[in-house]
Design a protein around this motif. Structure first.
Motif, PDB file in Angstrom:
ATOM      1  N   TYR A  85      11.009  -8.978  -1.041  1.00 44.27           N
ATOM      2  CA  TYR A  85      10.478  -7.714  -0.379  1.00 44.27           C
ATOM      3  C   TYR A  85      10.789  -7.006   0.231  1.00 44.27           C
ATOM      4  O   TYR A  85      10.572  -5.639  -1.127  1.00 44.27           O
ATOM      5  N   VAL A  86       9.063  -6.414   0.677  1.00 43.02           N
ATOM      6  CA  VAL A  86       8.355  -5.121   0.459  1.00 43.02           C
ATOM      7  C   VAL A  86       8.568  -4.717   1.660  1.00 43.02           C
ATOM      8  O   VAL A  86       8.260  -4.937   3.449  1.00 43.02           O
ATOM      9  N   GLU A  87       9.050  -3.939   1.973  1.00 40.65           N
ATOM     10  CA  GLU A  87       9.866  -2.356   3.149  1.00 40.65           C
ATOM     11  C   GLU A  87       8.839  -1.111   3.513  1.00 40.65           C
ATOM     12  O   GLU A  87       8.526  -0.599   2.325  1.00 40.65           O
ATOM     13  N   GLY A  88       8.247  -1.081   4.416  1.00 36.95           N
ATOM     14  CA  GLY A  88       7.757   0.778   4.342  1.00 36.95           C
ATOM     15  C   GLY A  88       6.236   0.483   5.221  1.00 36.95           C
ATOM     16  O   GLY A  88       6.175  -0.264   5.920  1.00 36.95           O
ATOM     17  N   PRO A  89       6.077   2.325   5.534  1.00 39.41           N
ATOM     18  CA  PRO A  89       4.743   2.149   6.741  1.00 39.41           C
ATOM     19  C   PRO A  89       3.613   1.770   6.095  1.00 39.41           C
ATOM     20  O   PRO A  89       2.727   1.537   6.388  1.00 39.41           O
TER      21      PRO A  89
ATOM     22  N   TRP B   4       2.858  -9.282  -9.711  1.00 36.85           N
ATOM     23  CA  TRP B   4       1.319  -8.570  -9.451  1.00 36.85           C
ATOM     24  C   TRP B   4       1.859  -7.681  -8.681  1.00 36.85           C
ATOM     25  O   TRP B   4       0.901  -6.881  -8.550  1.00 36.85           O
ATOM     26  N   VAL B   5       2.237  -8.046  -7.447  1.00 39.28           N
ATOM     27  CA  VAL B   5       2.219  -7.352  -6.097  1.00 39.28           C
ATOM     28  C   VAL B   5       3.117  -5.971  -6.166  1.00 39.28           C
ATOM     29  O   VAL B   5       2.551  -4.808  -6.190  1.00 39.28           O
ATOM     30  N   VAL B   6       4.102  -6.166  -7.892  1.00 42.36           N
ATOM     31  CA  VAL B   6       4.530  -4.874  -7.503  1.00 42.36           C
ATOM     32  C   VAL B   6       4.069  -4.061  -8.036  1.00 42.36           C
ATOM     33  O   VAL B   6       3.981  -2.235  -8.456  1.00 42.36           O
ATOM     34  N   TYR B   7       3.125  -4.637  -9.232  1.00 41.91           N
ATOM     35  CA  TYR B   7       2.023  -3.888  -9.978  1.00 41.91           C
ATOM     36  C   TYR B   7       1.355  -2.875  -9.331  1.00 41.91           C
ATOM     37  O   TYR B   7       1.294  -2.090  -9.500  1.00 41.91           O
ATOM     38  N   HIS B   8       0.931  -3.726  -8.204  1.00 41.44           N
ATOM     39  CA  HIS B   8      -0.535  -2.727  -8.388  1.00 41.44           C
ATOM     40  C   HIS B   8       0.443  -2.226  -6.302  1.00 41.44           C
ATOM     41  O   HIS B   8      -0.305  -1.148  -6.299  1.00 41.44           O
ATOM     42  N   ALA B   9       1.504  -2.372  -6.142  1.00 48.82           N
ATOM     43  CA  ALA B   9       2.152  -1.046  -5.450  1.00 48.82           C
ATOM     44  C   ALA B   9       2.671   0.266  -6.247  1.00 48.82           C
ATOM     45  O   ALA B   9       2.456   1.113  -5.420  1.00 48.82           O
ATOM     46  N   GLU B  10       3.299  -0.166  -7.310  1.00 48.74           N
ATOM     47  CA  GLU B  10       3.288   1.426  -8.092  1.00 48.74           C
ATOM     48  C   GLU B  10       2.390   1.899  -8.847  1.00 48.74           C
ATOM     49  O   GLU B  10       2.152   2.989  -8.193  1.00 48.74           O
TER      50      GLU B  10
ATOM     51  N   PHE C   2       1.838   2.576  -3.343  1.00 46.14           N
ATOM     52  CA  PHE C   2       1.823   2.795  -2.045  1.00 46.14           C
ATOM     53  C   PHE C   2       3.177   3.147  -1.091  1.00 46.14           C
ATOM     54  O   PHE C   2       4.267   2.667  -2.612  1.00 46.14           O
ATOM     55  N   ASP C   3       3.541   3.562  -0.363  1.00 52.95           N
ATOM     56  CA  ASP C   3       5.076   4.082   0.535  1.00 52.95           C
ATOM     57  C   ASP C   3       5.365   2.958   1.197  1.00 52.95           C
ATOM     58  O   ASP C   3       5.758   2.805   2.283  1.00 52.95           O
ATOM     59  N   VAL C   4       6.344   2.514  -0.402  1.00 53.96           N
ATOM     60  CA  VAL C   4       7.350   1.217   0.132  1.00 53.96           C
ATOM     61  C   VAL C   4       8.111   0.671  -0.711  1.00 53.96           C
ATOM     62  O   VAL C   4       8.335   1.647  -1.158  1.00 53.96           O
ATOM     63  N   GLU C   5       8.933   0.259  -0.070  1.00 56.60           N
ATOM     64  CA  GLU C   5      10.579  -0.167  -1.091  1.00 56.60           C
ATOM     65  C   GLU C   5      10.799  -1.693  -1.188  1.00 56.60           C
ATOM     66  O   GLU C   5      10.134  -2.646  -0.658  1.00 56.60           O
ATOM     67  N   LEU C   6      10.207  -2.080  -2.736  1.00 54.13           N
ATOM     68  CA  LEU C   6      10.401  -3.133  -3.147  1.00 54.13           C
ATOM     69  C   LEU C   6      12.033  -3.717  -3.263  1.00 54.13           C
ATOM     70  O   LEU C   6      12.695  -3.204  -4.614  1.00 54.13           O
TER      71      LEU C   6
END
Length: 454
Positions: free
Chosen positions: A63-67, A126-132, A136-140
């Protein structure tokens, strides 16, 4: 050396191919009851009546949430993020900077700034790595598959598929279901709950994928099964589920193209040495010492139609450069019945035997790559052989060169591992053999090819 990461493990072994070919892991696991009735009737139910697949345990939900949710997704998926709104679903396809396939998933746009990305741990990582790394301003939030989960799953997920699926779903809904188009979501009533649902055709027939909080798992399942009794609804076990992708034409386990390249070294150092990518096994008769010979493009996997160049994302430049070059085509192989019988007969003969065909799904490695030849020359790969009671034949998915990718073409699958073998415990002593096969369209299900989007 201290082995803490995937990169450390590759360096300690010396070659990623050797690491994967000797891995102890077998096929991808579906941790549910193996059969509820018998796998033959369960297979035939998705063509004749209806089937209930319980997907609540084997997939990883992120789940990815945030602006920055949309901006993150657009930066790593090759398909267009246009039409971004609540209740839209998309096929999520991620590629390396070199344009090779990493992983796919279903992207559920739950709200404008909240999505759920569902498939194997490969895509989640892959998504978590690139989010970190991208800030990015998201909550995982990860809802790990049951094999990795230290608690209880957050959500349930059910598929109701087959020619009678819609009648069953409208019965539990208490009336007609309208307005849910292909790969769109809506809500229906089930046992007093408002349940969100995605419309698609996983088994090659129209149906819905229902999802919600795990505490409702038993209630929703029991309600569906009770309503479906008069329509021939059967629950499907893991033996049946392991064969479902082949009739609908989804390629289950491509090699993630992450094991080489200096530009991905930091990612391999981020991945753990005991994680999914470090533990999966490579099997089959296609053998090369170069890991990149196992890499695939989105076009090879049948995703060419969703690769778009209307936004910036990882791999875009490479994909633009390779789009017009030859690619493999996804087809179905129908295995010659006499050659299949010969493989089984070797179990009852003295002397050499051939690699066992485990019925209904002969998946002995996580990533099965068997060599296909056409007119005596290498022509592609065969993937995940299964017996289909609907087709009454052994079939496999194949990625073939253009010359061989013609319905009716005669090809040959090299079945079994090379002499000398590997350390995989799922591989017994055997000799290789050629199995003739006929090329057929993909999906092999006519309904999947022509009707269910309507």
């Amino acid at each position: 050396m201290t082995v803490r990461s995937l990169e450390d493990k590759i360096q300690s072994v010396g070659n990623p191919v050797d690491m994967l070919r000797n891995a102890a892991a077998g096929p991808y696991q579906f941790p549910i009851q193996s059969e509820f009735s018998n796998w033959r009737d369960e297979q035939e139910a998705w063509r004749r009546t209806a089937v209930l697949f319980d997907q609540s345990f084997h997939m990883t939900d992120l789940y990815v949430e945030g602006p920055d949710t949309r901006r993150l997704v657009e930066s790593i998926t090759a398909n267009a993020a246009t039409n971004w709104r609540r209740n839209v679903a998309k096929q999520f396809v991620a590629c390396t900077p070199s344009g090779y396939f990493v992983g796919d998933a279903i992207l559920f746009i739950l709200e404008e700034n909240r999505v759920n990305i569902v498939n194997k741990p490969i895509t989640r990582n892959w998504v978590v790595y690139h989010a970190e790394q991208g800030g990015f301003d998201v909550e995982l939030t990860t809802d790990d598959r049951a094999l990795d989960n230290r608690g209880r799953r957050l959500g349930y997920r059910f598929e109701v598929q087959g020619p009678n699926a819609w009648a069953i779903l409208e019965k539990v809904n208490g009336g007609p279901i309208e307005g849910i188009k292909f790969f769109r979501m809506g809500e229906i009533n089930v046992a007093g709950r408002r349940v969100r649902a995605l419309r698609h055709g996983m088994a090659g027939e129209a149906g819905l994928e229902l999802f919600g909080p795990f505490e409702d798992h038993g209630l929703i399942r029991d309600t569906l099964l009770e309503a479906g009794q008069e329509f021939g609804l059967l629950p499907a076990g893991s033996r049946t589920y392991s064969t479902v992708a082949h009739e609908s034409g989804w390629f289950p386990s491509p090699m993630p193209a992450i094991y080489s390249g200096e530009d991905l070294k930091a990612y391999r150092q981020w991945l753990p040495a005991d994680g999914f990518e470090a533990s999966i096994s490579l099997g089959g008769s296609l053998v090369s010492s170069d890991i990149e010979d196992y890499y695939l493009t989105p076009w090879d996997l049948g995703y060419g139609h969703i690769v778009k160049f209307d936004h910036d994302y990882i791999g875009r430049s490479a994909l633009e450069a390779m789009q017009d070059r030859p690619h493999k085509r996804k087809m179905t192989l129908r295995w010659d019945k006499d050659d299949v019988v010969r493989v089984f007969a070797s179990l009852l003969s003295e002397g050499d035997r051939f690699k066992y065909l485990d019925i209904p799904a002969s998946h002995y490695a996580t990533l099965p790559y068997d060599l296909v030849t056409h007119e005596g020359r290498p022509a592609g790969i065969s993937h995940y052989p299964v017996y289909s009671s609907n087709v009454r034949a052994w079939i496999s998915l194949a990625l073939l060169d253009e010359a061989a990718a013609r319905p009716g073409a005669e090809v040959s699958v090299l079945w079994g591992e090379p002499e000398g073998g590997t350390a995989k415990p799922t591989v017994e002593r055997h000799v290789q053999t050629e199995i003739r096969a006929t090329v057929e369209p993909c999906p092999i299900s006519v309904t999947a090819r022509t009707d269910y989007r309507a």
